[in-house]
Design an enzyme around this catalytic site. Structure first.
Site, PDB file in Angstrom:
ATOM      1  CG  ASP A   9      -2.012  -1.103   1.127  1.00 58.37           C
ATOM      2  OD1 ASP A   9      -1.980  -1.909   0.190  1.00 58.37           O
ATOM      3  OD2 ASP A   9      -2.878  -1.162   2.036  1.00 58.37           O
ATOM      4  CG  ASP A  47      -6.585  -0.126   1.041  1.00 46.65           C
ATOM      5  OD1 ASP A  47      -6.880  -1.320   1.287  1.00 46.65           O
ATOM      6  OD2 ASP A  47      -6.996   0.831   1.746  1.00 46.65           O
ATOM      7  CG  HIS A  49     -11.303   0.824   0.055  1.00 49.29           C
ATOM      8  ND1 HIS A  49     -11.285  -0.504   0.390  1.00 49.29           N
ATOM      9  CD2 HIS A  49     -10.396   1.431   0.880  1.00 49.29           C
ATOM     10  CE1 HIS A  49     -10.404  -0.695   1.366  1.00 49.29           C
ATOM     11  NE2 HIS A  49      -9.847   0.449   1.674  1.00 49.29           N
ATOM     12  CG  HIS A  53     -14.955   0.068   1.444  1.00 47.99           C
ATOM     13  ND1 HIS A  53     -15.209  -1.224   1.049  1.00 47.99           N
ATOM     14  CD2 HIS A  53     -13.983  -0.019   2.376  1.00 47.99           C
ATOM     15  CE1 HIS A  53     -14.407  -2.046   1.714  1.00 47.99           C
ATOM     16  NE2 HIS A  53     -13.655  -1.339   2.523  1.00 47.99           N
ATOM     17  CG  HIS A  82      -8.617   4.962   2.828  1.00 45.16           C
ATOM     18  ND1 HIS A  82      -9.580   4.694   3.764  1.00 45.16           N
ATOM     19  CD2 HIS A  82      -8.036   3.776   2.542  1.00 45.16           C
ATOM     20  CE1 HIS A  82      -9.581   3.398   4.041  1.00 45.16           C
ATOM     21  NE2 HIS A  82      -8.654   2.801   3.306  1.00 45.16           N
ATOM     22  CE  LYS A 107      -4.089  -4.338   1.139  1.00 43.51           C
ATOM     23  NZ  LYS A 107      -4.836  -3.280   1.829  1.00 43.51           N
ATOM     24  CB  CYS A 152      -2.219  -3.122   5.086  1.00 43.47           C
ATOM     25  SG  CYS A 152      -3.930  -2.557   4.954  1.00 43.47           S
TER      26      CYS A 152
END
Ligand code: VGL
Ligand code: ZN
Length: 201
Positions: A9, A47, A49, A53, A82, A107, A152
């Site tokens: 990330d 990351d 989203h 989310h 984010h 993810k 993470c």
């Protein structure tokens, strides 16, 4: 045994100026770039989203970032919006090398499940597919660096160790959020899982 470097990330929203900035998040980038030359296989996690989310405070009426909510799969911390798909904040930091990257593992793209770990989502059941990909490449050892140490990176490292990989986290090439002692707790969790904690320098 073949090793892979897993860079977690290193995205604009986790760097200074981003929506969920990790202190000094960008300071680790030169060291990560240098480390890439030592691995044949480099995986970046991203990351990623969707708007609305479930991990965003803005998706829950009356909630603010830092609150906990009960999700169908258990308790979950809420974050500021984010790494929204296709936004600048979700992009990799411009200083991060891209030339050596074998795979980008996204993810957190399911609306109803957050995912800190690169291996299993926060319901602790749904696989991301990364384990199978690494095994198909013949990889047995994983070195992790990136953001954030206590979320993470730690969750990915603990899962990898539990899946039977030999796991190392280079702590000075990670930075943490440290929410209510989460940084110290994550170091203890990783140690208990058999993760080797090391330093680049
Ligand atoms: C992360 C919180 C929410 C991380 C991602 O990369 O550690 N933390 N989403
Ligand atoms: Zn996230």
């Amino acid at each position: 045994m073949k090793s892979a470097l897993l860079v977690v990330d290193v995205q604009n929203d986790f760097c200074p100026g981003g929506a969920l900035a990790v202190p000094e998040g960008d300071a680790i980038i030169p060291g990560i770039n240098a480390l890439m030359d030592r691995f044949e296989t480099v995986v970046l996690t991203q990351d990623w989203h969707p708007p609305g989310h479930c991990g965003f405070a803005s998706s829950h009426a009356g909630r603010t970032p830092g609150d906990w909510v009960e999700m169908p799969y258990g308790p979950q911390i809420l974050w500021p919006d984010h790494c929204v798909q296709e936004t600048q904040g979700a992009g990799f930091h411009s200083g991060l090398r891209r030339d050596r990257v074998s795979l980008v593992q996204r993810k957190g793209w399911r609306l109803e499940i957050d995912s800190y770990s690169a291996f299993r989502e926060n319901d602790r059941i749904t696989p991301t597919g990364l384990e199978d990909w690494l095994r198909e490449q013949g990889i047995g050892a994983i070195t992790l660096v990136g953001l954030a140490t206590d979320f993470c990176v730690a969750d990915s490292a603990v899962d990898a160790a539990g899946l039977g990989f030999e796991v190392e986290v280079i702590l000075d090439l990670c930075r943490g959020i440290d929410l209510d002692g989460s940084l110290a707790a994550s170091l203890a969790r990783m140690q208990a899982a058999g993760v080797r904690l090391s330093q680049a320098r």
